[in-house]
Structures are given as C-alpha cells and as structure tokens.
Design a protein around this motif. Structure first.
Motif, PDB file in Angstrom:
ATOM      1  N   UNK A   1       0.827  -1.208   0.000  1.00  0.00           N
ATOM      2  CA  UNK A   1       0.000   0.000   0.000  1.00  0.00           C
ATOM      3  C   UNK A   1       0.864   1.262   0.000  1.00  0.00           C
ATOM      4  N   UNK A   2       1.983   1.185   0.673  1.00  0.00           N
ATOM      5  CA  UNK A   2       2.941   2.300   0.756  1.00  0.00           C
ATOM      6  C   UNK A   2       3.400   2.722  -0.644  1.00  0.00           C
ATOM      7  N   UNK A   3       3.769   1.743  -1.468  1.00  0.00           N
ATOM      8  CA  UNK A   3       4.209   2.059  -2.819  1.00  0.00           C
ATOM      9  C   UNK A   3       3.117   2.666  -3.661  1.00  0.00           C
ATOM     10  N   UNK A   4       1.880   2.243  -3.443  1.00  0.00           N
ATOM     11  CA  UNK A   4       0.759   2.776  -4.205  1.00  0.00           C
ATOM     12  C   UNK A   4       0.421   4.212  -3.813  1.00  0.00           C
ATOM     13  N   UNK A   5       0.540   4.528  -2.508  1.00  0.00           N
ATOM     14  CA  UNK A   5       0.125   5.837  -2.008  1.00  0.00           C
ATOM     15  C   UNK A   5       1.187   6.921  -2.141  1.00  0.00           C
ATOM     16  N   UNK A   6       2.454   6.525  -2.235  1.00  0.00           N
ATOM     17  CA  UNK A   6       3.521   7.521  -2.252  1.00  0.00           C
ATOM     18  C   UNK A   6       3.371   8.528  -3.389  1.00  0.00           C
ATOM     19  N   UNK A   7       3.061   8.111  -4.623  1.00  0.00           N
ATOM     20  CA  UNK A   7       2.844   9.117  -5.679  1.00  0.00           C
ATOM     21  C   UNK A   7       1.662  10.041  -5.385  1.00  0.00           C
ATOM     22  N   UNK A   8       0.594   9.484  -4.789  1.00  0.00           N
ATOM     23  CA  UNK A   8      -0.559  10.318  -4.441  1.00  0.00           C
ATOM     24  C   UNK A   8      -0.197  11.327  -3.355  1.00  0.00           C
ATOM     25  N   UNK A   9       0.623  10.900  -2.397  1.00  0.00           N
ATOM     26  CA  UNK A   9       1.078  11.811  -1.348  1.00  0.00           C
ATOM     27  C   UNK A   9       1.941  12.922  -1.942  1.00  0.00           C
ATOM     28  N   UNK A  10       2.807  12.583  -2.863  1.00  0.00           N
ATOM     29  CA  UNK A  10       3.661  13.593  -3.509  1.00  0.00           C
ATOM     30  C   UNK A  10       2.813  14.624  -4.247  1.00  0.00           C
ATOM     31  N   UNK A  11       1.749  14.163  -4.911  1.00  0.00           N
ATOM     32  CA  UNK A  11       0.855  15.092  -5.612  1.00  0.00           C
ATOM     33  C   UNK A  11       0.144  16.017  -4.628  1.00  0.00           C
ATOM     34  N   UNK A  12      -0.269  15.469  -3.487  1.00  0.00           N
ATOM     35  CA  UNK A  12      -0.935  16.280  -2.457  1.00  0.00           C
ATOM     36  C   UNK A  12       0.031  17.305  -1.871  1.00  0.00           C
ATOM     37  N   UNK A  13       1.286  16.908  -1.663  1.00  0.00           N
ATOM     38  CA  UNK A  13       2.294  17.840  -1.159  1.00  0.00           C
ATOM     39  C   UNK A  13       2.500  18.999  -2.122  1.00  0.00           C
ATOM     40  N   UNK A  14       2.566  18.701  -3.421  1.00  0.00           N
ATOM     41  CA  UNK A  14       2.740  19.755  -4.423  1.00  0.00           C
ATOM     42  C   UNK A  14       1.548  20.708  -4.424  1.00  0.00           C
ATOM     43  N   UNK A  15       0.353  20.151  -4.239  1.00  0.00           N
ATOM     44  CA  UNK A  15      -0.851  20.985  -4.194  1.00  0.00           C
ATOM     45  C   UNK A  15      -0.824  21.923  -2.989  1.00  0.00           C
ATOM     46  N   UNK A  16      -0.446  21.388  -1.815  1.00  0.00           N
ATOM     47  CA  UNK A  16      -0.409  22.209  -0.601  1.00  0.00           C
ATOM     48  C   UNK A  16       0.698  23.260  -0.659  1.00  0.00           C
ATOM     49  N   UNK A  17       1.787  22.933  -1.316  1.00  0.00           N
ATOM     50  CA  UNK A  17       2.896  23.881  -1.401  1.00  0.00           C
ATOM     51  C   UNK A  17       2.502  25.145  -2.148  1.00  0.00           C
ATOM     52  N   UNK A  18       1.520  25.034  -3.054  1.00  0.00           N
ATOM     53  CA  UNK A  18       1.108  26.190  -3.858  1.00  0.00           C
ATOM     54  C   UNK A  18      -0.283  26.694  -3.484  1.00  0.00           C
ATOM     55  N   UNK A  19      -0.831  26.186  -2.382  1.00  0.00           N
ATOM     56  CA  UNK A  19      -2.158  26.610  -1.942  1.00  0.00           C
ATOM     57  C   UNK A  19      -2.107  28.030  -1.368  1.00  0.00           C
ATOM     58  N   UNK A  20      -3.052  28.855  -1.774  1.00  0.00           N
ATOM     59  CA  UNK A  20      -3.055  30.267  -1.356  1.00  0.00           C
ATOM     60  C   UNK A  20      -3.242  30.412   0.154  1.00  0.00           C
ATOM     61  N   UNK A  21      -4.158  29.640   0.724  1.00  0.00           N
ATOM     62  CA  UNK A  21      -4.401  29.723   2.166  1.00  0.00           C
ATOM     63  C   UNK A  21      -3.190  29.248   2.966  1.00  0.00           C
TER      64      UNK A  21
END
Length: 680
Positions: free
Chosen positions: A247-267
């Motif tokens: 499950x770790x291998x499957x979720x890691x790309x999704x986590x990376x995408x979420x991190x990129x989204x939060x890094x550029x979030x205005x709030x």
C-alpha cells in the motif's frame, strides 16, 4: 534447534500468544458494551505490568550465571526475539515513524544505520565475544588488554563508558514510559514514570538476565502485534491491501501530488506568511537586546495592571498573569528563548517537506549538507550499534558460538518485521492527515486532537490553531510532535480505542524491554567489574547478586529522576548515546579482536581520545548544551559527533600501540583463541 527445552519454550509462548489474543478480543467486546476508555487504558497497563512481574517472579534466581547471562542456554531463535525486543526501543517504536513523517527521506538514516549496525555485530564482534565466554563487556577489555593493574585500569574505563552510554539511553526509555502512562491512565507525567519503573524493577531485580530474557520474548510478541495491526488497517483503508509495504508504494505518488498541491495553496501561503512575520519580529527583539527585554517585561506588567484596573474577567487576568510568568527572567534567557521561537517560526514558514525527495534544499550547498548529515548519522548509528553494551551482552547468553551467529540472523529477521513497516506507516498516516484533517472545518475537529493537546499542557505534543482565522485547517496550522504519531495512529485511523490501548502496551513493552537491558548492563558493570573484580574478589555468589540488585535499584531511581526533568526528545537522546558508544568503545572492541598489536596503552588512549572528541563536539555544536550551530564542523549535526570521535579514537589507539611495547605472549594467545572457529 529441536531440543526438549526449545519445544517447551515454543509451547509456552504459543499459549501466551493465544491468551493475549483472547484478552484483546474480550476488551474489544467490553468496549462495544460501553466500557469507559479510561478503564481500558488501566486494564492494558495493569495486565501487561502484572504479566512482566509474573515472569520476573517465576524466573527469580540467585545463581550468578543465570543472573548475568541466563545460564548460557537461550536458544538462538528466542535469543533473537529477546534481542529484537531489547533493540526495538521507544525511539524505534514511538519516534521513528514520527521522524519519517516530519523529515521524509532524511528519517531513513535511522533505519539504515540501526539495521546495518547489526550486520557489524554479526561480522565483527558478537561471535568473538561468545567465544571469549565471560559476563560483561568490561570483562573482555580487562582480559584482552592486560592483567593486574593494567587490566583493572582498562576495566574501570570500560565500566565508565558503559555507564555513561547506557544511562543516556535509559533516560530516553523511561521518558517514553512516562509519556505513555500519562496518556493512557491520566496520571501525571512524573507519576507515570515511576509506575513504569516498578515494572522494570520487578523483572530485572528478581531474575536478572534470566527474567529479562523470557520477559523480552513476550514483549516482542506484544510489540509486533501492536505495530502491525494499525499499519495493516490503514493499508486496507487507503491502499486496498493488508500488506503495508504494498500500500505504501501505491500511495507515495498520491502523497507527492498532495504535497505539491499544498505547497502552492493560497491559504497555506497566508499561514506561512504569518509565521514568517513572527520570525522577523523575534529577530527584531534579538537585535534589540538588552533594551527589548526590559521594555517587553514592562509591557507584560502594564497589560496585567490594565486588566485588573478595568475589572477584567478572571480568564483575562489569568491569561495576563501567565504571560508575565512565562516572560524570560533575564536577558540571557530571553536570547535563548527568542532564538528558539524564531527558529520554530521559520520552520513552520517553510513549505511542507517533500516526503520522497532525498536531501531537499534551497541550494546545492544546502542539499549537500543534508546528504552529509544523513551519511554521518548512518555511520554513527551503525558503529554505535556494534558497541552498545546491553546488546553485546546478549552474545554471552547462547549455548555456543554457532548459536550466537544464528541468533544474530533471527534478531535481524525479527527487527525487520517492524522496521520494514515503519516507513510504510509514516506514509499511511501522513496521507490520512493530509487528505482528511487538512481542509476540514475547525468546528469539527476529531476528538483525538483535543486528547493529545491536553496530555502535556506545558509542552504541547499536538497543537492546531486557526492562524489565518478562516475556520479551515491548513497544514501549516498543525504542529505535531514526532513522539505522538504512532501512539495516536489508531485514533487517527478511526480504530476502536482498544487498539489505542494495544499500541500503548506495545510502546510500553518497547521502552521497558530496552530499559531492563540497559539497567542490567549498568548494575552488572558496577557489581561484577568494580565490586567483585576490584573491591572484594572473595565475595560469595549470593553477595555478588545482592549487590547487583541494590545497585540496579539505585541506578533506576536516578535515571527516573533524570527522565522526569524532560531533558530532550527521545531521538536526540538516543542519537547522543550511539555517538558516545561508537567513539569510546568501538575502536578498542574491534582492534581487540582483529589486531594483535593493539595494547593496553593504545586502548586507554583511544577510549579517552574518542570520548573527549565526542563530548567536546556535542557541547561545541549543540545549542541546547550551550554550543552554537556556527560551531559545527563541516555542517555536521551534534548528534553525529561520533563521525569525529571514532576516527580520533582509532587513530590514537593505533599510534599509541605502535609507540609502546607490544602485548605479552598471553594476550597474543588469547586473541588467537578468540578468533579460532569453534570446533563443532
């Protein structure tokens, strides 16, 4: 191994595992029927402590060989389980996944270093110590580096190193005991420490290594079940697979995408700007010392006076009084406090750490520095592992050298069952928080947030504040201590509270198992190597064991008092212990086995040089100990002081050994004997 003793042990522990499973099932049914959570916490704490006490009582002994080395009859597989429990300390069980959660890839240094260290134990030291066949590590030093006065002096130095390393390590374990007990029974942190201490003492006090060994096997079973259950639940919840590593291998790309989204979030950017402004304000205060301290103190006093004059509410008066009481008492204290607060604000102003990115940095130089610190930490943990007295002592408990080698294999196997799950758990919990908690409404925060926020109000382990006042939880508004993550995982995952109690029991087992071994290493060094070998060589076996028990009691209470002062986070204390062990003991241990020319003078000089270099660098480069980050050599963190201490100790050992007479024929023969394969 298929001896009657092995089969009997296997039967006992299979029955224990079945009973433990039935106990969990019964508590789950009681929770479903409405049993209060506090009582479940009490039952877990009480049941596990009674279990360990019962094993200690059954295994009580006054036989020297049983007390010091469990009679040298522990089968390899069970010795592997006991050593794994001894090794999987509070830092591994409680803090390691939290470190990976906070620091991402950089946290893997602990897993790589500790696992690699066991390879060094298997190859360089463990089997040779068993071939030597004594009771303690100072025993080896005394016999290998000379008899008479020379043997006594090097023995005392090895005893001093054993005490310093083990005491630093055991304080971290007892601190973890207090953290767990205070969370799951509601008692004060200091009271929790001494409750856990009672469990430690019953095992080690009554039966020494014999009781500790059989207790640690039971503790390993609890540790394994407690760690795997929430990880497997989260793996099914988010990855659709009960194997956390898959499950770790499957979720890691999704986590990376979420991190990129939060890094550029205005709030998120708004919150980080607030923290950046706070850091600048603290910088202005620091630049304005000592005048800024005096004006701030007057302002705090003025605010309190004004609240009282306008008949403010009791809450307002109390808040103003707390603000005045918390204000730094001197200019020097203000400099330390405001620097820490500025650094904390700067840390929270940065974008989230990219979990899968190795050595992230704003520049190539910063990335290189992180890489160097990563490698330095791996080195210190590997070499420190191979020199920890309480781990090396277990080499003496197996029936033969071959069993010691097989025991190291089993130890690695049982450790990896947990260690390969730790990175997966960190990602699973991180994904859960990033996808469920971040972006939620402040008015609907889950109940586990308030639970953990109130565990230690003086130094909050968890804090979520609406910094930008939008009513929505931003990632930058969440402050979570790494030591909380694993203990809070069942509640984060939405599991029944009985699993929270199970995880607490696992964390308690990890801390207690390591603390038992460490306290025994200290008391044995004092009773066997100082009292029996130097003070009273004619002491009876009964007297030797009694002295060891009394010393263990004294050391345990001193360590508990030190832990009650909350000297630092668990991982930092453990890192210091490993650097000290690596710098002081490792060069002399390895040279004692593999280099016949190493002599008494060289060993003494190497131990002193390694210890002084390590301690000097820790004091020089650690702000908490009065040093400064500017004092770091090549940007290496203070916890990795062993990267300088080991070469210094090794170089001094080689140089002094070559400049002084070579060892006598007896010592040369002993080295050849140690390195001769066992004939079986």
């Amino acid at each position: 191994m298929s001896t009657p003793f092995f089969r009997k042990l296997s039967r006992y522990y299979l029955i224990f595992t079945a009973c433990f499973g039935a106990f969990l099932l019964a508590l789950a049914m009681l929770e479903k029927e409405g049993m209060p959570r506090l009582w479940i916490g009490y039952l877990f704490m009480f049941a596990t402590i009674v279990l360990y006490a019962a094993i200690g009582l059954i295994s009580r002994t006054s036989n020297v060989a049983e007390y010091y080395v469990a009679g040298r009859r522990v089968p390899a597989m069970f010795n592997g389980m006991a050593t794994a429990a001894d090794w999987i300390s509070a830092a591994s069980f409680i803090s390691l996944a939290g470190g990976l959660y906070l620091h991402g890839f950089d946290g893997l240094a602990y897993i790589m270093g500790w696992t690699g260290g066991y390879c060094l134990v298997a190859l360089l030291i463990g089997p040779y110590l068993r071939r030597f066949g004594q009771y303690t590590i100072p025993d080896f030093f005394a016999a290998r580096y000379g008899g008479g006065f020379e043997g006594r002096s090097v023995r005392l130095m090895a005893v001093s190193a054993t005490i310093i390393v083990s005491f630093t390590y055991v304080v971290a374990q007892i601190y973890a005991v207090g953290l767990i007990a205070s969370r799951f029974t509601g008692v004060d942190f200091s009271v929790g420490i001494f409750l856990g201490l009672a469990s430690i003492l019953v095992c080690s006090f009554l039966g020494g290594m014999r009781a500790i060994t059989w207790t640690q096997v039971a503790q390993y079973i609890i540790i394994l079940v407690a760690f795997l259950m929430p990880a497997m639940w989260l793996a099914v919840k988010h990855g659709g697979n009960p194997v956390p590593q898959v499950a770790y291998g499957k979720l890691l790309p999704q986590l990376s995408a979420r991190e990129a989204q939060l890094a550029h979030d205005e709030k998120e950017g708004e919150v980080r700007e607030v923290f950046l402004q706070r850091a600048e304000d603290f910088g202005v205060r620091l630049h304005g010392l000592p005048f800024s301290w005096d004006s701030g103190r007057q302002e705090a006093q003025h605010n309190l006076d004004m609240v009282k004059q306008r008949n403010g509410s009791l809450l307002e008066i109390r808040a103003a009084e707390r603000a005045l009481a918390a204000y730094p008492k001197s200019v020097e204290e203000a400099a330390v406090v405001w620097t820490a607060q500025r650094n904390a604000a700067l840390a929270r102003a940065r974008p989230p750490v990219k979990h899968a990115e190795p050595f992230p940095g704003d520049s190539r130089a910063q990335s290189d520095q992180k890489r160097n610190n990563f490698l330095a930490l791996v080195f210190c943990l590997m070499v420190g592992t191979a020199a920890l007295p309480h781990i090396l002592m277990r080499s003496y408990t197996t029936p033969s050298v071959r069993e010691t080698r097989v025991s190291v294999f089993w130890t690695l196997f049982f450790i990896l069952l947990v260690y390969l799950t730790i990175p997966a758990l960190a990602v699973l919990v991180k994904y859960d928080i990033y996808s469920s908690l971040v972006g939620s409404d402040f008015s609907r925060l889950p109940t586990w947030v308030s639970y953990w926020a109130n565990v230690d109000k003086a130094n909050p382990l968890l804090s979520i504040s609406d910094i930008n006042a939008d009513g929505i939880v931003q990632l930058a508004e969440i402050l979570i201590d790494g030591d909380v993550l694993v203990l809070a995982t069942p509640e984060i995952a939405g599991l029944p509270y009985v699993v929270s109690g199970l995880v607490a029991a696992g964390g308690l087992a990890a801390a207690l198992s390591t603390a038992d071994g460490l306290l025994l290493a200290i008391s044995n060094a004092l009773s066997h190597d100082v009292y029996y070998k130097i003070v009273d060589p004619n002491a009876s076996t009964q007297k030797r064991v009694t002295i060891s028990k009394l010393l263990l009691l004294a050391v345990a209470f001193i360590a508990a008092y030190a832990a009650s002062t909350k000297p630092g986070d668990i991982l930092s204390l453990v890192g210091a212990a490993f650097s000290l062990a690596a710098s002081t003991l490792f060069p002399a241990l390895v040279a004692g086995v593999f280099w016949q020319r190493a002599n008494h003078q060289g060993a003494m000089a190497g131990m002193v040089a390694g210890f002084i270099t390590c301690i000097y660098y820790m004091l020089h480069a650690n702000p908490v100990l009065g040093g400064s980050i500017d004092g770091q050599w090549f940007g290496i963190a203070a916890n990795s002081a062993g990267v300088f201490g080991v070469p210094a100790g090794l170089a001094m050992l080689v140089a002094v050994s070559l400049l002084t007479p070579k060892p006598d024929a007896r010592t040369m023969a002993l080295v050849r004997h140690i390195r001769t394969p066992e004939s079986q």
